[in-house]
Design a protein around this motif. Structure first.
Motif, mmCIF file in Angstrom:
data_model
loop_
_atom_site.group_PDB
_atom_site.id
_atom_site.type_symbol
_atom_site.label_atom_id
_atom_site.label_comp_id
_atom_site.label_asym_id
_atom_site.label_seq_id
_atom_site.Cartn_x
_atom_site.Cartn_y
_atom_site.Cartn_z
ATOM 1 N N GLU A 1 -8.519 -10.101 -3.083
ATOM 2 C CA GLU A 1 -6.935 -10.386 -2.251
ATOM 3 C C GLU A 1 -6.688 -11.720 -1.465
ATOM 4 O O GLU A 1 -7.626 -12.258 -1.985
ATOM 5 N N GLU B 1 4.737 -2.201 -7.095
ATOM 6 C CA GLU B 1 4.574 -3.701 -6.585
ATOM 7 C C GLU B 1 3.138 -4.173 -7.047
ATOM 8 O O GLU B 1 2.856 -5.256 -7.021
ATOM 9 N N GLY B 2 2.519 -2.880 -7.122
ATOM 10 C CA GLY B 2 0.618 -3.358 -7.977
ATOM 11 C C GLY B 2 0.171 -3.628 -6.264
ATOM 12 O O GLY B 2 -0.938 -4.685 -6.447
ATOM 13 N N GLN B 3 0.226 -3.207 -4.938
ATOM 14 C CA GLN B 3 -0.321 -3.632 -3.884
ATOM 15 C C GLN B 3 -0.710 -2.610 -3.428
ATOM 16 O O GLN B 3 -0.389 -1.420 -3.476
ATOM 17 N N GLU B 4 -2.113 -2.290 -3.476
ATOM 18 C CA GLU B 4 -3.113 -1.222 -3.095
ATOM 19 C C GLU B 4 -2.870 -0.970 -1.140
ATOM 20 O O GLU B 4 -2.937 -1.590 -0.565
ATOM 21 N N LEU B 5 -2.256 0.077 -1.583
ATOM 22 C CA LEU B 5 -1.656 1.154 0.191
ATOM 23 C C LEU B 5 -3.612 1.764 0.304
ATOM 24 O O LEU B 5 -3.855 2.191 -0.072
ATOM 25 N N ARG C 1 3.751 -3.354 12.792
ATOM 26 C CA ARG C 1 3.687 -4.762 12.888
ATOM 27 C C ARG C 1 5.281 -5.425 13.653
ATOM 28 O O ARG C 1 4.974 -6.898 14.619
ATOM 29 N N TYR D 1 -2.255 3.159 -5.198
ATOM 30 C CA TYR D 1 -1.081 1.512 -5.842
ATOM 31 C C TYR D 1 0.125 1.768 -5.701
ATOM 32 O O TYR D 1 1.014 2.641 -6.425
ATOM 33 N N VAL E 1 9.092 -8.444 -1.155
ATOM 34 C CA VAL E 1 7.924 -9.707 -0.257
ATOM 35 C C VAL E 1 8.883 -11.114 -1.152
ATOM 36 O O VAL E 1 9.727 -11.934 0.053
ATOM 37 N N ASP F 1 6.778 -3.407 2.452
ATOM 38 C CA ASP F 1 8.028 -4.235 2.551
ATOM 39 C C ASP F 1 8.928 -3.847 2.561
ATOM 40 O O ASP F 1 10.227 -4.338 3.156
ATOM 41 N N PRO G 1 3.932 -9.318 -3.552
ATOM 42 C CA PRO G 1 5.050 -7.835 -3.662
ATOM 43 C C PRO G 1 6.361 -8.517 -3.603
ATOM 44 O O PRO G 1 6.831 -9.281 -3.211
ATOM 45 N N THR G 2 7.324 -7.370 -4.833
ATOM 46 C CA THR G 2 8.581 -7.713 -4.705
ATOM 47 C C THR G 2 9.600 -8.075 -4.119
ATOM 48 O O THR G 2 10.144 -8.937 -4.566
ATOM 49 N N ARG H 1 -3.808 0.291 5.877
ATOM 50 C CA ARG H 1 -2.362 -0.759 5.930
ATOM 51 C C ARG H 1 -0.865 -0.039 6.382
ATOM 52 O O ARG H 1 0.037 -0.769 7.034
ATOM 53 N N LEU I 1 0.841 -10.493 3.826
ATOM 54 C CA LEU I 1 2.621 -10.011 3.078
ATOM 55 C C LEU I 1 1.520 -9.381 1.650
ATOM 56 O O LEU I 1 2.567 -9.242 1.518
ATOM 57 N N SER I 2 0.501 -10.253 1.705
ATOM 58 C CA SER I 2 -0.092 -10.024 0.413
ATOM 59 C C SER I 2 -1.748 -8.981 -0.103
ATOM 60 O O SER I 2 -1.460 -9.051 -1.037
ATOM 61 N N ALA I 3 -1.720 -8.351 0.969
ATOM 62 C CA ALA I 3 -2.770 -7.789 1.257
ATOM 63 C C ALA I 3 -2.957 -6.572 -0.043
ATOM 64 O O ALA I 3 -1.876 -5.980 -0.018
ATOM 65 N N GLY I 4 -3.794 -6.295 0.028
ATOM 66 C CA GLY I 4 -3.657 -5.143 -1.138
ATOM 67 C C GLY I 4 -3.586 -5.573 -2.409
ATOM 68 O O GLY I 4 -3.399 -4.991 -3.266
ATOM 69 N N VAL I 5 -2.731 -6.687 -2.994
ATOM 70 C CA VAL I 5 -2.814 -7.147 -4.251
ATOM 71 C C VAL I 5 -3.590 -7.697 -4.964
ATOM 72 O O VAL I 5 -4.168 -8.548 -4.633
ATOM 73 N N PRO I 6 -4.406 -6.709 -5.679
ATOM 74 C CA PRO I 6 -5.561 -7.619 -6.211
ATOM 75 C C PRO I 6 -5.235 -8.942 -7.154
ATOM 76 O O PRO I 6 -4.295 -9.299 -7.392
#
Lengths: 411, 546
Positions: free
Chosen positions: B73, A221-225, A236, A218, B479, A196, B476-477, A229, B79-84
Motif C-alpha cells: 500500500e 472504494e477498494g480500501q481494505e478495512l 483520529r 474491502y 478522500v 472517510d 479512496p473516492t 484501522r 488516508l489511503s492505508a489499506g488500498v492495495p
C-alpha cells in the motif's frame, strides 16, 4: 503431395488447437483471478444475532432504585399518535428494546417501536404523506436519514440502535417496495461505507456488534478495512470533533473493545493497547474537566472544570442541553467500559447524581424537546445499576403488582 | 629484393589512412541530421526536472531499496492505508531510486535525456527503414515529436514505456517486409523477405521489460493485436476465404506474437493482477479530475495538434499512391478513439500515426524530391554524384562534441560548475517550502496540492505524510473528493481538514487562489512561511488527536 497436404493440415490443426489452449488458458486464468478478487471484496458475513453489550458495573450508591425509576419514567416513549419524530423512536427503541411494556397508554411498546422502524406499513400509518423511512436503493435496502422528522438523525444511527438491542440477522424488514431482512440493511451499509465518512460512529458500532471477528474486508472504494484501522479512524480526530461532543466515538470504541475481549480478537495487540490508552486518556481528561456539581459540558476535554457562571443555574437553554448531552453520553459509554478505563467512582457518582437531579426537574413536555439526550442519560443510570431500563422497570412493575395497590393504580 | 618488398608495404601504409578516411566519409546531408540530434540531446538535457510525480516514483524506489520489498500500500499516504498497490512501474521506480541515491538530480536528468533521445533515434531508424530517405525519416520523427510534444518533457516511468513503444515500432517495421521501403525497392514484397527471428526473440524480451517498467505495455499489446486483426482482415478481403486466413503465415505470426507478448507480460511480481489492474486503471473515478485524463477537446493544444495532423492525414491520402492497409486503418481508428476518450493517449498516437503515414509521406515526398532534383538538373549535362567527404564526418563529430560540451551532463564530465538548483528543478518546484519544512517539521498530516505532495515526500522532512499525492488512483473516492473541495476552497474546507486531523496546509498561490484567501482569512490558521510560489499555514491552536 499428399504428405505435404497432410503436413499443412497438421500445422493448421496445431495452430487452431494452440489458439484454443492459449486463449482458453488466458480467459480461465483471468476469470479465476477476477473471481478471487471479487470474492475478497464481497461484504463480510454477519453474526446470526447482534452482540448485546451487557452492563458491567453495579453501583447502588450512584443511584437508588427510586431515583432510577423516576428517571426512567421520564423517558417513557410517549410517541403514540401521528408523526412521531423517528429519531426519538430510534433512541427509545435502543434503550428499551423490543420487549418493553409500559404502564402508560401514551407510550409505545417495544414491539410497536420496532414495527415503526422496520415495517413500512406501520410507518405509513403514522407518516402517511411522507416518503418512506425504509428505501430500496441501487445498492440495496436502506434507511433514510437527515431528511426531516420522519427520518433518522444520522447515517446508520437506526442500524446501530436496533443492533444494540440484539436483533437477529434474519429479522424480517418491510420496505415500501419489498420484503427483506435486517441483515440486508446491514449489508447495504457495509457496501456504502467509507472510512472517510463524515459520520462513521454508528456504522462502526453496528459493525462491531454484527460482524464476526473477520480479519478484514474491502469497501467499495477498494480500501481494505480491519478493526485497527476503524479504531484509528475513531481516534483520529481532535476531541472536540464529532457528534455529541465526540462521545459516540468513545461509545463505538468501547463496543469494539468489548467485542474484542468477549467474542474473539478484532484488534491486534498493538491496536488494543492504542484503544485502551486513548480511552484512559479521555477518562483522565474527564476527571480533570468535571464540574464540582458532577456534570461535563462541551469542553469536557479542556483539562480544567468549566467556570461557574450565572448560567449554571439555568434549567433550560443550550448550556443545560450541552451538559445533558455530554454527561448522559459519557456516563453511558463509561458504564459499558472495562474497569481499566474508568475514572474514580467518586467522579462517576457525582455525574450520576447530577443526571438524577436534572431529569427530576424536567417535566414530560421538556423531555419531549430533548428526548434523545435524556434517553442516553437515563439509560446510563440503569446501566450503572447493572441492569437495562426494560429489565428494571419490568421488575418494578411486577413488584408493584404483587403488593396491594390502591384503586388509582395504572391499568 | 628489399626494395621490391618495401614498395608494396609503403603503398599499403599510404593507402590505409586514405581507405579509413574513405570509409569514415559522409555525405553533407548527414551534417544537419547529426547536428539536429546533437542539439536535441542538449535541449533534452536542459529540460528541468518537473515538480510532479517523478519525486513520488523516486521516493517509492528509495522505499523499496530500504525495505527490500514492493509496497503493498502507499507508504506515504495514511488516508489511503489499506488500498492495495499494484505497482506497475516498480522496476522504473527502483532504477530512479537507485539513480537518485548515487547521482542525484543530475543523474535523473541524464537518464531522462538518454531515454528520450534514444526513443526518437529508434523512431528515426524505423522511419528510415520505411522511407529509405534520411530526410523523410527526420520529418517523420519531427511529426512524432510535434504530436506528442505535450507529453515528452516530464521525466516519469512512462519514458521507458515510450522507448519500448519506439522499439516495438522499429521491430514491426523491421519484421514486416512489406512495410520496408528497402524491401519494396528490391521487389521482395513476398511473405518471407527476411527471417522474423528478431520478432520471435525481441518481442517477448521487450514486453517482459515493458510490463515491469510501466503499465503502458497494454498499448504495445494493442499494436500487436491490431497487426494480427488487420492482417486477418486483409487476407479475408483479398482471398474471400477463411481457410486462407488460417493458412496465412503472417496472420499466424502476428497472432502468436501477440500471445507471446501477452505471456511475457505475465512475468512480473503481480502475475495476472498486473493485466487486470492495467485494464481497470482508467476506470478509476478520481482520474476524471486530472487534465491528462480528460476527453480530447479540439480547442485545447492537443486538439489543435490532432486537427493539424488530421488535415495532413487527409492530404496524404489524397495525394499518395500507396495502398492503405487494414492494419493501418485499425491502428489509426483504435488509437484516435482512445485519444478522443483520454487525451493522454496522444503520446502513443503520435508514434502510431507516423508509422501509418510514413508510406504515404515517402510516396509524396519522394515524388516531390524527384521533381525538385529533376528541375535542378535541367540544363546540366550529367548527374553529379553525391560527394562523401571525411571533413563532413569531422563536422558531425564537432557538432556532437559541441552539443555534449554545452549540455549540463557534458559540463559535469568536463569539470565545469554544476548547475544551480533553480536550473535543475522546474521553476515551480517548491524548494523554499521543503527547506522550511525540513527545519520546522510538521507534527501531523499535511494538506498539500497533489502536484507538490510527491516533492514534499521526497525533499521534505523524513516521515512527512500528505493527504493525497499524484497516486490519485490510490486515494479512496471520498478522500479524493474532499481533497478537491479543499483545493478549490469550497465550503467546509476547514471541516475536511479537521476530519483528516491535518496540522499544516501548503498552498500553491497560483493554482489555489481561493483556498489561499480562505486560509489567510481563517481564524483557525496562521501563515508561518511564504514565498513567491506558495505558503505554509498551521493551526493557531494545536489540536491533538487523542
Amino acid at each position: 503431395m499428399s504428405w505435404t497436404r497432410r503436413g499443412k493440415w497438421h500445422r493448421l490443426l496445431l495452430f487452431v488447437a494452440s489458439q484454443v489452449i492459449i486463449l482458453g488458458g488466458v480467459v480461465w486464468a483471468t476469470t479465476v483471478r477476477w473471481e478471487d478478487r471479487q470474492a475478497a471484496r464481497s461484504v463480510p458475513p454477519l453474526r446470526e444475532r447482534a452482540f448485546k453489550l451487557t452492563p458491567l458495573h453495579d453501583c447502588p450508591w450512584m443511584v437508588t432504585e427510586e431515583q432510577l425509576e423516576a428517571s426512567l419514567r421520564k423517558v417513557y416513549p410517549r410517541f403514540r399518535g401521528p408523526e412521531p419524530k423517528m429519531n426519538y423512536v430510534d433512541h427509545a427503541f435502543r434503550i428499551w428494546g423490543p420487549d418493553a411494556q409500559f404502564d402508560d397508554p401514551e407510550a409505545l411498546s417495544g414491539a410497536e417501536m420496532r414495527d415503526l422502524l422496520l415495517n413500512h406499513v406501520a410507518f405509513a400509518k403514522v407518516w402517511p404523506n411522507n416518503p418512506p423511512f425504509l428505501l430500496k436503493t441501487k445498492t440495496g435496502p436502506t434507511i433514510r436519514y437527515k431528511e426531516g422528522r420522519e427520518t433518522a438523525s444520522h447515517i446508520d444511527h437506526s442500524l446501530a440502535s436496533i443492533s444494540e438491542t440484539g436483533i437477529p440477522r434474519d429479522y424480517p424488514v418491510r420496505t415500501s417496495e419489498e420484503d427483506t431482512t435486517f441483515g440486508e440493511l446491514m449489508q447495504t451499509s457495509l457496501r456504502n461505507f467509507s472510512l472517510d465518512e463524515m459520520e462513521y460512529e454508528w456504522s462502526s458500532l453496528a459493525y462491531a456488534l454484527f460482524l464476526p471477528p473477520v480479519k478484514s474486508w474491502y469497501t467499495t472504494e477498494g480500501q481494505e478495512l480491519n478493526w485497527d484501522r476503524i479504531a484509528d479512524r475513531l481516534m483520529r480526530e481532535a476531541p472536540d470533533q464529532g457528534v455529541c461532543f465526540s462521545q459516540h466515538r468513545h461509545h463505538a470504541l468501547v463496543a469494539v473493545l468489548r467485542v474484542h475481549d468477549e467474542l474473539g480478537p478484532l484488534l491486534s495487540p498493538a491496536g488494543r493497547k492504542r484503544v485502551v490508552a486513548y480511552l484512559t486518556a479521555v477518562s483522565s481528561l474527564l476527571v480533570q474537566s468535571q464540574h464540582e456539581r458532577g456534570f461535563w459540558d462541551d469542553h469536557w476535554y479542556a483539562g480544567k472544570p468549566p467556570a461557574t457562571t450565572h448560567a449554571d443555574e439555568a434549567l433550560s437553554g443550550d448550556t443545560l442541553t450541552n451538559r445533558l448531552v455530554a454527561t448522559g453520553h459519557t456516563m453511558e459509554w463509561l458504564a459499558l467500559a472495562p474497569e481499566e478505563i474508568l475514572p474514580p467512582r467518586e467522579n462517576l457518582t457525582r455525574a450520576a447524581q447530577w443526571i438524577v437531579r436534572t431529569l427530576e426537574q424536567f417535566d414530560v413536555e421538556q423531555i419531549k424537546g430533548q428526548y434523545a439526550f435524556a434517553s442516553h442519560a437515563a439509560d446510563a443510570l440503569a446501566l450503572w445499576r447493572k441492569t437495562t431500563p426494560t429489565e428494571f422497570m419490568k421488575s418494578r412493575l411486577q413488584k408493584r403488582q404483587e403488593t396491594p395497590v390502591s384503586s388509582t393504580d395504572n391499568r | 629484393m628489399s626494395t621490391s618488398t618495401e614498395l608494396p608495404e609503403l603503398t599499403s601504409m599510404a593507402t590505409a589512412p586514405s581507405m579509413l578516411r574513405e570509409r569514415l566519409s559522409a555525405p553533407w546531408t548527414v551534417i544537419p541530421v547529426v547536428t539536429a540530434f546533437a542539439a536535441f540531446f542538449t535541449y533534452l538535457n536542459y529540460i528541468p526536472l518537473f515538480y510532479t510525480d517523478i519525486w513520488g516514483h523516486v521516493a517509492y524506489g528509495k522505499w523499496m531499496l530500504e525495505h527490500h520489498r514492493l509496497p503493498t500500500e502507499d507508504p506515504f499516504l495514511p488516508l489511503s492505508a489499506g488500498v492495495p498497490v499494484v505497482d506497475t512501474s516498480w522496476l522504473s521506480q527502483l532504477f530512479f531510486g537507485w539513480l537518485a541515491s548515487v547521482g542525484g538530480a543530475e543523474a535523473l536528468s541524464l537518464v531522462f535525456t538518454i531515454t528520450l533521445w534514444c526513443s526518437y533515434f529508434v523512431y528515426t531508424r524505423a522511419f528510415y527503414l520505411l522511407s529509405g530517405r534520411i530526410w523523410l525519416a527526420v520529418i517523420g520523427t519531427f511529426m512524432t515529436w510535434f504530436l506528442g510534444f505535450g507529453r515528452h518533457s516530464i521525466i516519469r516511468p512512462e519514458i521507458f514505456g515510450g522507448l519500448c513503444f519506439a522499439t516495438l515500432i522499429w521491430m514491426v517495421v523491421h519484421g514486416e517486409p512489406w512495410r520496408s521501403r528497402a524491401a519494396k525497392l528490391a521487389s521482395a514484397e513476398g511473405d518471407d523477405a527476411r527471417s522474423p527471428w528478431l520478432l520471435w526473440i525481441g518481442i517477448p524480451v521487450l514486453f517482459l521489460a515493458w510490463a515491469n517498467l510501466h503499465g503502458s505495455f497494454m498499448i504495445g499489446l494493442i499494436v500487436l493485436g491490431c497487426h494480427a486483426a488487420g492482417r486477418t482482415l486483409q487476407v479475408l478481403w483479398t482471398q474471400r476465404s477463411l481457410w486462407e486466413v488460417l493458412r496465412d503465415r503472417w496472420v499466424i505470426r502476428w497472432t502468436l506474437l501477440t500471445e507471446l507478448a501477452l505471456g511475457a507480460t505475465l512475468i512480473n511480481p503481480y502475475g495476472v493482477d498486473l493485466l487486470i489492474e492495467s485494464v481497470l486503471f482508467g476506470r478509476n473515478e478520481n482520474l476524471k479530475d486530472i487534465l491528462e485524463w480528460y476527453n480530447l477537446k479540439l480547442v485545447d493544444a492537443e486538439g489543435i495538434q490532432f486537427g493539424i495532423v488530421t488535415l495532413l492525414w487527409i492530404g496524404l491520402y489524397r495525394f499518395s499512391r500507396q495502398r492503405v492497409s487494414p492494419t493501418d486503418i485499425l491502428l489509426l481508428v483504435v488509437f484516435a478513439t482512445g485519444m478522443a476518450l483520454v487525451v493522454r493517449i496522444i503520446g502513443w498516437y503520435a508514434g502510431v500515426f507516423t508509422l501509418c503515414m510514413m508510406p504515404h509521406i515517402t510516396d509524396v515526398g519522394a515524388r516531390l524530391q524527384d521533381r525538385w532534383v529533376a528541375r535542378r538538373r535541367r540544363g546540366t549535362e550529367s548527374e553529379r554524384p553525391q560527394s562523401r567527404r571525411f571533413v563532413y564526418t569531422l563536422v558531425c563529430v564537432l557538432a556532437v562534441w559541441c552539443a555534449f560540451a554545452i549540455s549540463p551532463a557534458g559540463r559535469q564530465v568536463l569539470g565545469g560548475q554544476p548547475r544551480p538548483s533553480a536550473s535543475v528543478y522546474n521553476e515551480r518546484t517548491p524548494l523554499g517550502i521543503t527547506e522550511f519544512l525540513r527545519e520546522n517539521p510538521p507534527r501531523g498530516l499535511v494538506y498539500a496540492p497533489q502536484w507538490w505532495s510527491d516533492w514534499l515526500s521526497w525533499d521534505g522532512p523524513p516521515g512527512i505524510r500528505t493527504v493525497v499525492s499524484t497516486n490519485i488512483h490510490l486515494a479512496p473516492t471520498r478522500v479524493w473528493d474532499g481533497y478537491m473541495r479543499v483545493s478549490k476552497g469550497e465550503t467546509y474546507w476547514d471541516n475536511l481538514l479537521d476530519r483528516w486531523a491535518v496540522q499544516a496546509v501548503v498552498v500553491d498561490k497560483e493554482k489555489q487562489k481561493k483556498l489561499a484567501s480562505e486560509v489567510r482569512g481563517s481564524a483557525a490558521w496562521k501563515v508561518i512561511y511564504e514565498d513567491d510560489l506558495g505558503f505554509i499555514a498551521t493551526r493557531r491552536t494545536a489540536t491533538t488527536s487523542g
